[in-house]
Design a protein around this motif. Structure first.
Motif, PDB file in Angstrom:
ATOM      1  N   SER A  81     -11.150  16.732  -3.064  1.00  0.00           N
ATOM      2  CA  SER A  81     -11.774  15.492  -2.625  1.00  0.00           C
ATOM      3  C   SER A  81     -11.028  14.881  -1.444  1.00  0.00           C
ATOM      4  O   SER A  81      -9.793  14.872  -1.407  1.00  0.00           O
ATOM      5  CB  SER A  81     -11.796  14.489  -3.782  1.00  0.00           C
ATOM      6  N   ARG A  82     -11.793  14.364  -0.501  1.00  0.00           N
ATOM      7  CA  ARG A  82     -11.210  13.654   0.634  1.00  0.00           C
ATOM      8  C   ARG A  82     -10.761  12.259   0.201  1.00  0.00           C
ATOM      9  O   ARG A  82      -9.835  11.686   0.760  1.00  0.00           O
ATOM     10  CB  ARG A  82     -12.269  13.564   1.736  1.00  0.00           C
ATOM     11  N   LEU A  83     -11.423  11.719  -0.818  1.00  0.00           N
ATOM     12  CA  LEU A  83     -11.122  10.387  -1.339  1.00  0.00           C
ATOM     13  C   LEU A  83     -10.223  10.499  -2.557  1.00  0.00           C
ATOM     14  O   LEU A  83     -10.000  11.583  -3.086  1.00  0.00           O
ATOM     15  CB  LEU A  83     -12.431   9.672  -1.709  1.00  0.00           C
ATOM     16  N   PHE A  84      -9.747   9.357  -3.030  1.00  0.00           N
ATOM     17  CA  PHE A  84      -8.933   9.333  -4.246  1.00  0.00           C
ATOM     18  C   PHE A  84      -9.848   9.498  -5.458  1.00  0.00           C
ATOM     19  O   PHE A  84     -10.915   8.902  -5.523  1.00  0.00           O
ATOM     20  CB  PHE A  84      -8.161   8.011  -4.363  1.00  0.00           C
ATOM     21  N   THR A  85      -9.417  10.311  -6.402  1.00  0.00           N
ATOM     22  CA  THR A  85     -10.197  10.517  -7.620  1.00  0.00           C
ATOM     23  C   THR A  85      -9.612   9.657  -8.733  1.00  0.00           C
ATOM     24  O   THR A  85      -8.465   9.215  -8.665  1.00  0.00           O
ATOM     25  CB  THR A  85     -10.188  11.993  -8.042  1.00  0.00           C
ATOM     26  N   LYS A  86     -10.393   9.438  -9.760  1.00  0.00           N
ATOM     27  CA  LYS A  86      -9.935   8.629 -10.895  1.00  0.00           C
ATOM     28  C   LYS A  86      -8.913   9.423 -11.694  1.00  0.00           C
ATOM     29  O   LYS A  86      -9.147  10.571 -12.052  1.00  0.00           O
ATOM     30  CB  LYS A  86     -11.131   8.243 -11.768  1.00  0.00           C
ATOM     31  N   MET A  87      -7.813   8.794 -11.968  1.00  0.00           N
ATOM     32  CA  MET A  87      -6.750   9.436 -12.737  1.00  0.00           C
ATOM     33  C   MET A  87      -7.028   9.293 -14.230  1.00  0.00           C
ATOM     34  O   MET A  87      -7.701   8.349 -14.661  1.00  0.00           O
ATOM     35  CB  MET A  87      -5.401   8.794 -12.401  1.00  0.00           C
ATOM     36  N   VAL A 145     -10.334   0.674  -1.186  1.00  0.00           N
ATOM     37  CA  VAL A 145      -9.888   1.974  -1.662  1.00  0.00           C
ATOM     38  C   VAL A 145     -10.035   1.977  -3.175  1.00  0.00           C
ATOM     39  O   VAL A 145      -9.481   1.125  -3.861  1.00  0.00           O
ATOM     40  CB  VAL A 145      -8.415   2.248  -1.269  1.00  0.00           C
ATOM     41  N   ASP A 146     -10.778   2.938  -3.674  1.00  0.00           N
ATOM     42  CA  ASP A 146     -10.990   3.046  -5.118  1.00  0.00           C
ATOM     43  C   ASP A 146     -10.005   4.018  -5.744  1.00  0.00           C
ATOM     44  O   ASP A 146      -9.530   4.960  -5.104  1.00  0.00           O
ATOM     45  CB  ASP A 146     -12.414   3.539  -5.410  1.00  0.00           C
ATOM     46  N   HIS A 147      -9.725   3.786  -7.004  1.00  0.00           N
ATOM     47  CA  HIS A 147      -8.973   4.704  -7.871  1.00  0.00           C
ATOM     48  C   HIS A 147      -7.486   4.825  -7.556  1.00  0.00           C
ATOM     49  O   HIS A 147      -6.858   5.799  -7.958  1.00  0.00           O
ATOM     50  CB  HIS A 147      -9.608   6.094  -7.897  1.00  0.00           C
ATOM     51  N   LEU A 148      -6.906   3.858  -6.853  1.00  0.00           N
ATOM     52  CA  LEU A 148      -5.454   3.861  -6.695  1.00  0.00           C
ATOM     53  C   LEU A 148      -4.840   3.245  -7.944  1.00  0.00           C
ATOM     54  O   LEU A 148      -5.381   2.303  -8.514  1.00  0.00           O
ATOM     55  CB  LEU A 148      -5.027   3.044  -5.477  1.00  0.00           C
ATOM     56  N   THR A 149      -3.696   3.758  -8.352  1.00  0.00           N
ATOM     57  CA  THR A 149      -2.996   3.168  -9.480  1.00  0.00           C
ATOM     58  C   THR A 149      -2.090   2.049  -8.974  1.00  0.00           C
ATOM     59  O   THR A 149      -1.798   1.961  -7.783  1.00  0.00           O
ATOM     60  CB  THR A 149      -2.150   4.220 -10.223  1.00  0.00           C
ATOM     61  N   THR A 150      -1.631   1.227  -9.873  1.00  0.00           N
ATOM     62  CA  THR A 150      -0.780   0.100  -9.511  1.00  0.00           C
ATOM     63  C   THR A 150       0.510   0.572  -8.836  1.00  0.00           C
ATOM     64  O   THR A 150       0.954  -0.018  -7.850  1.00  0.00           O
ATOM     65  CB  THR A 150      -0.442  -0.739 -10.760  1.00  0.00           C
ATOM     66  N   LEU A 151       1.091   1.632  -9.338  1.00  0.00           N
ATOM     67  CA  LEU A 151       2.333   2.149  -8.750  1.00  0.00           C
ATOM     68  C   LEU A 151       2.098   2.664  -7.330  1.00  0.00           C
ATOM     69  O   LEU A 151       2.939   2.473  -6.446  1.00  0.00           O
ATOM     70  CB  LEU A 151       2.926   3.257  -9.628  1.00  0.00           C
ATOM     71  N   GLU A 152       0.960   3.295  -7.093  1.00  0.00           N
ATOM     72  CA  GLU A 152       0.639   3.787  -5.757  1.00  0.00           C
ATOM     73  C   GLU A 152       0.459   2.621  -4.781  1.00  0.00           C
ATOM     74  O   GLU A 152       0.921   2.680  -3.643  1.00  0.00           O
ATOM     75  CB  GLU A 152      -0.617   4.659  -5.804  1.00  0.00           C
ATOM     76  N   ILE A 153      -0.178   1.564  -5.241  1.00  0.00           N
ATOM     77  CA  ILE A 153      -0.346   0.376  -4.402  1.00  0.00           C
ATOM     78  C   ILE A 153       1.014  -0.233  -4.086  1.00  0.00           C
ATOM     79  O   ILE A 153       1.289  -0.622  -2.948  1.00  0.00           O
ATOM     80  CB  ILE A 153      -1.273  -0.645  -5.083  1.00  0.00           C
ATOM     81  N   CYS A 154       1.879  -0.280  -5.085  1.00  0.00           N
ATOM     82  CA  CYS A 154       3.227  -0.838  -4.873  1.00  0.00           C
ATOM     83  C   CYS A 154       4.036  -0.028  -3.867  1.00  0.00           C
ATOM     84  O   CYS A 154       4.910  -0.570  -3.193  1.00  0.00           O
ATOM     85  CB  CYS A 154       3.983  -0.896  -6.191  1.00  0.00           C
ATOM     86  N   SER A 155       3.738   1.250  -3.763  1.00  0.00           N
ATOM     87  CA  SER A 155       4.515   2.079  -2.842  1.00  0.00           C
ATOM     88  C   SER A 155       4.210   1.774  -1.379  1.00  0.00           C
ATOM     89  O   SER A 155       5.045   2.013  -0.513  1.00  0.00           O
ATOM     90  CB  SER A 155       4.288   3.566  -3.132  1.00  0.00           C
ATOM     91  N   VAL A 156       3.000   1.259  -1.072  1.00  0.00           N
ATOM     92  CA  VAL A 156       2.688   0.914   0.320  1.00  0.00           C
ATOM     93  C   VAL A 156       2.762  -0.586   0.579  1.00  0.00           C
ATOM     94  O   VAL A 156       2.752  -1.018   1.724  1.00  0.00           O
ATOM     95  CB  VAL A 156       1.292   1.426   0.760  1.00  0.00           C
ATOM     96  N   ARG A 157       2.844  -1.365  -0.450  1.00  0.00           N
ATOM     97  CA  ARG A 157       2.845  -2.818  -0.287  1.00  0.00           C
ATOM     98  C   ARG A 157       3.975  -3.330   0.600  1.00  0.00           C
ATOM     99  O   ARG A 157       3.749  -4.218   1.408  1.00  0.00           O
ATOM    100  CB  ARG A 157       2.882  -3.501  -1.655  1.00  0.00           C
ATOM    101  N   PRO A 158       5.196  -2.822   0.524  1.00  0.00           N
ATOM    102  CA  PRO A 158       6.245  -3.362   1.395  1.00  0.00           C
ATOM    103  C   PRO A 158       5.982  -3.121   2.885  1.00  0.00           C
ATOM    104  O   PRO A 158       6.360  -3.926   3.719  1.00  0.00           O
ATOM    105  CB  PRO A 158       7.504  -2.616   0.954  1.00  0.00           C
ATOM    106  N   LEU A 159       5.341  -2.016   3.225  1.00  0.00           N
ATOM    107  CA  LEU A 159       5.147  -1.656   4.623  1.00  0.00           C
ATOM    108  C   LEU A 159       3.874  -2.240   5.227  1.00  0.00           C
ATOM    109  O   LEU A 159       3.890  -2.745   6.353  1.00  0.00           O
ATOM    110  CB  LEU A 159       5.103  -0.125   4.744  1.00  0.00           C
ATOM    111  N   LEU A 160       2.790  -2.182   4.532  1.00  0.00           N
ATOM    112  CA  LEU A 160       1.488  -2.492   5.103  1.00  0.00           C
ATOM    113  C   LEU A 160       1.349  -3.921   5.631  1.00  0.00           C
ATOM    114  O   LEU A 160       0.931  -4.102   6.773  1.00  0.00           O
ATOM    115  CB  LEU A 160       0.380  -2.165   4.096  1.00  0.00           C
TER     116      LEU A 160
END
Length: 188
Positions: A81-87, A145-160
């Motif tokens: 998938s080009r998009l994020f899939t549901k974990m 962006v659909d299907h990101l987990t909370t930890l994944e969001i936290c990983s880009v939050r400081p930079l974005l």
């Protein structure tokens, strides 16, 4: 929210254990847990499971999604998938990390499972970095962006937010960039 706070939230997820002791119901603020009967599975929050496992008072049963076959299916779906899939779990990375560190001998094929979870994480982080890069290059101001987990969001939050703020300042013109740099150097 930082990764330790996400881990705290993930530890509230329920997992199954097989206790090797007997105990009645435990009354907690979040709800009742138990009763515990030796040899009979019971669902408890992950923080209780990890505590009991550290004391060698139980065996942890891996969640349904934590099998090599299921994780290989998820990895394949994610790679296609080009998009994020549901974990399979909102906190798959934390659950996997905690349970595999603490109770690897309780989980069949734990080394393979650890590797597949890491592969999925790496794939998703690569997609996320690419998405953020494309978003910034396109000059976007918002995205869905659909299907990101909370930890994944936290990983880009400081930079974005910082990167978007700098882009905004650059778009406004040189006077806003100079004011921002003057304010920062004056406060140091």
């Amino acid at each position: 929210m930082d990764p330790s706070e996400v881990e705290f939230l993930a530890e509230k997820l329920f997992v199954s254990i097989v206790p090797n002791f007997n105990l009645g119901i435990i009354h907690l603020i979040s709800g009742d847990v138990g009763p515990f009967r030796a040899g009979l599975p019971v669902r408890v929050p992950m923080w209780i499971a990890t505590n009991l496992r550290q004391q060698q008072k139980c065996r942890i049963i891996a969640p349904d999604w934590m099998t090599v076959e299921e994780l290989e299916r998820v990895r394949e779906e994610e790679s296609q998938s080009r998009l994020f899939t549901k974990m399979p779990s909102e906190h798959y990375m934390i659950e996997g990390d905690v349970l595999l560190k603490l109770a690897a001998e309780d989980i069949p094929r734990s080394d393979e499972i650890r590797t597949i979870i890491k592969d999925i994480w790496d794939m998703r982080m690569s997609k996320l970095r690419s998405s953020v890069d494309a978003f910034i290059k396109a000059g976007g101001s918002h995205a869905k962006v659909d299907h990101l987990t909370t930890l994944e969001i936290c990983s880009v939050r400081p930079l974005l937010p910082h990167a978007l703020d700098l882009l905004y300042r650059l778009q406004k013109g040189p006077s806003s960039t100079q004011q921002a740099s003057g304010t920062q150097s004056g406060s140091q």
